[in-house]
Design a protein around this motif. Sequence first.
Motif, PDB file in Angstrom:
ATOM      1  N   GLN A  41       0.837  -1.216   0.000  1.00 46.02           N
ATOM      2  CA  GLN A  41       0.000   0.000   0.000  1.00 46.02           C
ATOM      3  C   GLN A  41       0.864   1.255   0.000  1.00 46.02           C
ATOM      4  OE1 GLN A  41      -2.970   0.146   3.125  1.00 46.02           O
ATOM      5  NE2 GLN A  41      -3.361  -2.045   2.915  1.00 46.02           N
ATOM      6  N   ILE A  42       1.915   1.213   0.813  1.00 45.34           N
ATOM      7  CA  ILE A  42       2.786   2.394   0.901  1.00 45.34           C
ATOM      8  C   ILE A  42       3.434   2.666  -0.454  1.00 45.34           C
ATOM      9  CG2 ILE A  42       4.937   3.268   1.920  1.00 45.34           C
ATOM     10  CD1 ILE A  42       4.120   1.730   4.512  1.00 45.34           C
ATOM     11  N   GLU A  43       3.911   1.623  -1.092  1.00 43.35           N
ATOM     12  CA  GLU A  43       4.590   1.832  -2.379  1.00 43.35           C
ATOM     13  C   GLU A  43       3.621   2.351  -3.438  1.00 43.35           C
ATOM     14  OE1 GLU A  43       8.263  -1.367  -1.932  1.00 43.35           O
ATOM     15  OE2 GLU A  43       6.563  -1.872  -3.234  1.00 43.35           O
ATOM     16  N   GLU A  44       2.418   1.846  -3.402  1.00 40.87           N
ATOM     17  CA  GLU A  44       1.434   2.314  -4.391  1.00 40.87           C
ATOM     18  C   GLU A  44       1.118   3.801  -4.162  1.00 40.87           C
ATOM     19  OE1 GLU A  44      -2.380   0.463  -4.186  1.00 40.87           O
ATOM     20  OE2 GLU A  44      -3.021   1.213  -6.140  1.00 40.87           O
ATOM     21  N   GLU A  45       0.891   4.146  -2.882  1.00 43.95           N
ATOM     22  CA  GLU A  45       0.594   5.556  -2.565  1.00 43.95           C
ATOM     23  C   GLU A  45       1.785   6.445  -2.921  1.00 43.95           C
ATOM     24  OE1 GLU A  45      -2.146   7.101  -1.335  1.00 43.95           O
ATOM     25  OE2 GLU A  45      -3.322   5.253  -1.354  1.00 43.95           O
ATOM     26  N   GLN A  46       2.980   5.944  -2.622  1.00 44.48           N
ATOM     27  CA  GLN A  46       4.179   6.758  -2.844  1.00 44.48           C
ATOM     28  C   GLN A  46       4.370   7.064  -4.338  1.00 44.48           C
ATOM     29  OE1 GLN A  46       7.561   5.247  -0.709  1.00 44.48           O
ATOM     30  NE2 GLN A  46       9.017   6.414  -1.952  1.00 44.48           N
ATOM     31  N   ALA A  47       4.201   6.064  -5.160  1.00 43.16           N
ATOM     32  CA  ALA A  47       4.333   6.273  -6.610  1.00 43.16           C
ATOM     33  C   ALA A  47       3.287   7.270  -7.099  1.00 43.16           C
ATOM     34  CB  ALA A  47       4.196   4.936  -7.342  1.00 43.16           C
ATOM     35  N   GLN A  48       2.081   7.147  -6.543  1.00 46.28           N
ATOM     36  CA  GLN A  48       1.001   8.035  -6.968  1.00 46.28           C
ATOM     37  C   GLN A  48       1.262   9.483  -6.537  1.00 46.28           C
ATOM     38  OE1 GLN A  48      -1.486   7.367  -8.959  1.00 46.28           O
ATOM     39  NE2 GLN A  48      -2.262   9.478  -8.826  1.00 46.28           N
ATOM     40  N   ILE A  49       1.643   9.667  -5.260  1.00 45.31           N
ATOM     41  CA  ILE A  49       1.901  11.031  -4.768  1.00 45.31           C
ATOM     42  C   ILE A  49       3.033  11.669  -5.574  1.00 45.31           C
ATOM     43  CG2 ILE A  49       2.735  12.380  -2.788  1.00 45.31           C
ATOM     44  CD1 ILE A  49       1.384  10.236  -0.969  1.00 45.31           C
ATOM     45  N   TYR A  50       4.067  10.881  -5.814  1.00 50.74           N
ATOM     46  CA  TYR A  50       5.214  11.421  -6.562  1.00 50.74           C
ATOM     47  C   TYR A  50       4.777  11.901  -7.946  1.00 50.74           C
ATOM     48  CZ  TYR A  50      10.048  11.849  -8.145  1.00 50.74           C
ATOM     49  OH  TYR A  50      11.247  12.345  -8.615  1.00 50.74           O
ATOM     50  N   SER A  51       3.995  11.090  -8.634  1.00 51.12           N
ATOM     51  CA  SER A  51       3.585  11.495  -9.991  1.00 51.12           C
ATOM     52  C   SER A  51       2.633  12.688  -9.946  1.00 51.12           C
ATOM     53  CB  SER A  51       2.950  10.314 -10.742  1.00 51.12           C
ATOM     54  OG  SER A  51       1.702   9.998 -10.186  1.00 51.12           O
ATOM     55  N   GLU A  52       1.811  12.781  -8.885  1.00 48.30           N
ATOM     56  CA  GLU A  52       0.915  13.945  -8.767  1.00 48.30           C
ATOM     57  C   GLU A  52       1.713  15.231  -8.550  1.00 48.30           C
ATOM     58  OE1 GLU A  52      -1.785  12.978  -5.603  1.00 48.30           O
ATOM     59  OE2 GLU A  52      -2.658  11.306  -6.709  1.00 48.30           O
ATOM     60  N   VAL A  53       2.756  15.144  -7.728  1.00 52.10           N
ATOM     61  CA  VAL A  53       3.590  16.339  -7.514  1.00 52.10           C
ATOM     62  C   VAL A  53       4.232  16.761  -8.836  1.00 52.10           C
ATOM     63  CG1 VAL A  53       5.626  17.248  -6.319  1.00 52.10           C
ATOM     64  CG2 VAL A  53       4.002  15.812  -5.075  1.00 52.10           C
TER      65      VAL A  53
END
Lengths: 468, 175
Positions: free
Chosen positions: A351-363
């Motif tokens: 879950q953390i990795e999925e969220e992290q990839a998503q937040i990074y791409s949103e930034v």
Amino acid sequence: MGLDIQSDALFDQYRTYCQQTGTEPPIETEAIHYLKGLKTLSVHDLLTAARSKGDVLVQPRCGVGEIAAMTQLLETLSSKGHADILTLTIDAYTRLLQLEKVSDLATNEPDSLNGFPLLSHGWQKTRQMCASFNAPCQVRHGSPDPRLLFAATVASGITSFEGGGLSYNIPYSKDTSIKDSLRYWQEVDTYSGNLAKQNIIVDRELFGTLTAVLIPPCIALAITMIEAILAAREGVKCISIAYPQSGNLSQDVAALNCVTTLARAFLPPDVDCFPVLHQFMGVFPQARHNAEALIVLGSITARLGNATKVINKTYQEAAGIPSSQANVDGILLSKTANSWLYDLLPVPIDQIEEEQAQIYSEVLELLAPILDRDLSHDAISDAFATGELDVPFSANSSLHSAVIPARSSSGGIYISDFGNLPFSEKTKAFHRARLNTERSDATDMAAISRDILYLATETTATAAPQLS
Amino acid sequence: MSEISKLEVWQTATHLELDKGAPIVILAVAPSDVHVVANQIIAAQLRVKGYKVINLGAATPLQEVIETWQSHSDVLAIAIGSVNGHALQDLCDLPKLKQLYQVTCPIIVGGNLSIGAEKDGSEGQKLKDIGVDYILTDVTQFFDILDQLKNSKNRSERPSHGGTHEFDHAQSLAV
């Protein structure tokens, strides 16, 4: 808002202020000499050491109006709470440069102030006070125009200063233009950069908490990353990026991890960047057991997210400024972040990795349009004018504040209305999927209020088992 | 209730086109205070309920609040939020301004009204002593007070009742 200060005269303007208010003006060369001669570790020293050891530093907020009481408060937090870094939280009048008002209250009703009036007490008394502690102090405030306060901070022998041209404008000013606050804070960063050339490292902490309520991680990180890049351009060498705990462990750990990956991507290698967690900044539970559970959750989050520092809350948060004892209790509870026992908890890595990839791409999606324009002040200002950059619940009326955040069923903060944010369809689909159900519309006040109060929900304490 | 758009609900502009006849409420955050989240949500809730809201927003000088009242006829109430503990200090000029501008509109204050987590309970009375009419301890009281003010106003405006535009603040929900 905003004083008429020439860009090269930040320290001179403070000298003029001192002369006008009948206090002795500092001499810049003496102030720099004093900073160079400090025997105690700086905030930058502590952050660097903590990162290498994998520790989480704990810092309380604290500020009262009267200097003897402030000294006593710092003494208590230092000796009983073992705070790693001390804070001078500045009062609301000083923050907004309502200087006549604060001068009057500091003289006649200091107990009525909600923070420490550094400008009123002056650099000499403040320097003397801070010098009596081994732990270094940081100035935390909320000033769109921080220049007088920053010069007073430097003269006081303090090398850690919170705020930025966006994060201390948007939540703290109704009508300071983005361009103006960026210019004011550029002067702070330029001065900090010049000090760095003399081996005096100023820790510049950026306030990703913003309006403190339902801030989507990508917005907190995009705003602070803009400020970080601008600060680095001026020569700042120590940048702390503060992220506000949402309450969802996976999302929070992911966001803290993103601070490091974003810094690696966007900041020069000679800039030290530290992730900082602000324990939950929204509406806190009133019951002590719930409030302390939230503080513990923050400590676990800080440890798992490799935060270098956590700013603690207290069980009295819901009622107002805490007593010194409550603050001591909050610090000690937060220090559990350094217990290895939290490593025994199972971590939802996927879950953390999925969220992290998503937040990074949103930034990246948020930054792309202004990076194309070299992150100029004009580009940043224009992005807020069009709503391509936006913050929910902005105090500054020039922002759109068209972004409506919402909590998912697991408590994560996502976006239910994107306003004009330049997100891809893929990103929008991700948020819709996380929120699962479409809000009936953005005027659903009950739902928004429920999300704001999510972590303040009280539960009945289970009676502790009795030993016989 | 008529359809209301998202933009209209979240509109934070100071000067809106006001529909004739809708009750007007002036909202502001106290002069040293920037806590606007509750202010914005309350403004949005009021708009959904059919009020016309003039939201002056963060850190609004008291004189600006009073001058806004003066420039709009028929304001139902002025409501000021204060969360940072400076309510009494921020509103200390209220008696002078009320007299100078001959303010006849009820003034409502809510939030965290003094610094410190431990309250001595005197904050509300001190604010009433300087001219605040209603102290809120809960936001739901705000909507009840406005309803009551609106009903009182409607009653007083009926010619057959021969009422006045004066409200009896003491008989209502002040706490």
